[in-house]
Write an enzyme that holds these catalytic residues in place. Structure first.
Site, PDB file in Angstrom:
ATOM      1  N   ASN A  55      44.209  38.678  47.113  1.00 51.30           N
ATOM      2  CA  ASN A  55      43.208  37.615  47.011  1.00 51.30           C
ATOM      3  C   ASN A  55      43.089  36.845  48.334  1.00 51.30           C
ATOM      4  OD1 ASN A  55      42.118  34.871  46.427  1.00 51.30           O
ATOM      5  ND2 ASN A  55      42.160  35.556  44.303  1.00 51.30           N
ATOM      6  N   HIS A  63      38.773  38.606  45.286  1.00 50.05           N
ATOM      7  CA  HIS A  63      39.944  38.663  44.421  1.00 50.05           C
ATOM      8  C   HIS A  63      40.798  39.850  44.906  1.00 50.05           C
ATOM      9  CE1 HIS A  63      38.537  36.269  40.605  1.00 50.05           C
ATOM     10  NE2 HIS A  63      38.500  35.562  41.709  1.00 50.05           N
ATOM     11  N   GLU A  81      41.758  42.664  43.575  1.00 48.25           N
ATOM     12  CA  GLU A  81      41.197  43.990  43.299  1.00 48.25           C
ATOM     13  C   GLU A  81      40.001  44.282  44.210  1.00 48.25           C
ATOM     14  OE1 GLU A  81      41.795  41.481  41.290  1.00 48.25           O
ATOM     15  OE2 GLU A  81      42.294  42.103  39.247  1.00 48.25           O
ATOM     16  N   CYS A 106      39.724  39.748  35.998  1.00 50.37           N
ATOM     17  CA  CYS A 106      38.675  38.870  35.460  1.00 50.37           C
ATOM     18  C   CYS A 106      37.405  39.702  35.254  1.00 50.37           C
ATOM     19  CB  CYS A 106      38.403  37.731  36.445  1.00 50.37           C
ATOM     20  SG  CYS A 106      37.427  38.245  37.886  1.00 50.37           S
ATOM     21  N   CYS A 158      36.136  41.557  38.524  1.00 47.69           N
ATOM     22  CA  CYS A 158      36.903  42.752  38.877  1.00 47.69           C
ATOM     23  C   CYS A 158      36.779  43.823  37.791  1.00 47.69           C
ATOM     24  CB  CYS A 158      38.357  42.363  39.118  1.00 47.69           C
ATOM     25  SG  CYS A 158      38.510  41.142  40.454  1.00 47.69           S
ATOM     26  N   ASP A 176      39.529  29.534  41.239  1.00 51.66           N
ATOM     27  CA  ASP A 176      39.490  30.990  41.359  1.00 51.66           C
ATOM     28  C   ASP A 176      38.968  31.662  40.090  1.00 51.66           C
ATOM     29  OD1 ASP A 176      40.020  33.070  43.298  1.00 51.66           O
ATOM     30  OD2 ASP A 176      41.411  33.860  41.840  1.00 51.66           O
TER      31      ASP A 176
END
Lengths: 144, 144
Positions: free
Chosen positions: B39, B50, B52, B77, B80, B140
């Site tokens: 991140n 993020h 990923e 999330c 992602c 975030d």
């Protein structure tokens, strides 16, 4: 036509001139344009920079997206739609969804308002691009 | 522990040392690690990076993701997860989902296999971070 969509279309055309995929996006907050962007898969060798993602990247850390509207020349895919849902952007205005139906239902199921302007200019732009560079288009939506 | 998850945890710790959010990710293709990331919201003032997403950005344009597995120290999330669905990544292995339940059901509904290792090390790392910087964490995940 909607002035913000005009900027999104200009972004898409800029991408096309750069040898990229013609999809543009604009972020509007409280009626003011705060960021714009376009697909940069080719230009930056970057698979995550769809038009909407580039626009959100360019906006930086703005805090809440509660009073924002995101414009895109094309219906968002699952990556961009997932981002819109996660960021809690309440409204999406798209140029068209005829060449790519995207993730409209997913966004609507999460309470996002989706407006499709169904613009001939956007449809033609994508149709011409897909005809010319079908492989690049299929890579961008991961139909490989 | 899974060697790839160890690399993802090391990425998360690197992010923490940089003043960022401790979430790391690794992309494995045909059993080989091909990219890693973490991140970078704070480090690059970038809300879309993020763990990923940074990992997929670092991987570049690899063509099909059919034979890939993505690792993340935390359950993805919607941004992602939407990317994983769009990119047709078939398998996700996460360190934990206790501090953030993420979009597991969405991914599974789209045929993605999701394995949660439920690692105490990952849970403690996130719990410590959230306790220390709650505002950054809420930014975030857009709980603003």
């Amino acid at each position: 036509m909607d002035e913000f969509m005009q900027v999104a279309i200009a972004e898409a055309q800029k991408g096309l001139c750069e040898g990229g995929i013609p999809i543009g996006s604009v972020l509007v907050k409280n009626g003011q344009l705060i960021a714009q962007g376009h697909n940069k898969r080719v230009q930056e060798n970057n698979p995550i920079l769809h038009g909407e993602m580039d626009c959100l990247y360019n906006a930086g850390r703005i805090g809440s997206y509660r009073d924002t509207v995101i414009y895109s020349t094309l219906m968002p895919c699952y990556m961009c739609a997932g981002t819109i849902v996660q960021f809690k952007i309440p409204k999406v205005i798209v140029g068209e969804s005829q060449t790519f139906s995207g993730a409209r239902e997913f966004m609507e199921a999460h309470g996002v308002e989706v407006i499709d302007l169904n613009l001939a200019e956007c449809i033609t732009m994508m149709q011409d691009f897909i005809r010319e560079k079908p492989q690049l288009w299929h890579e961008d939506i991961m139909e490989l």
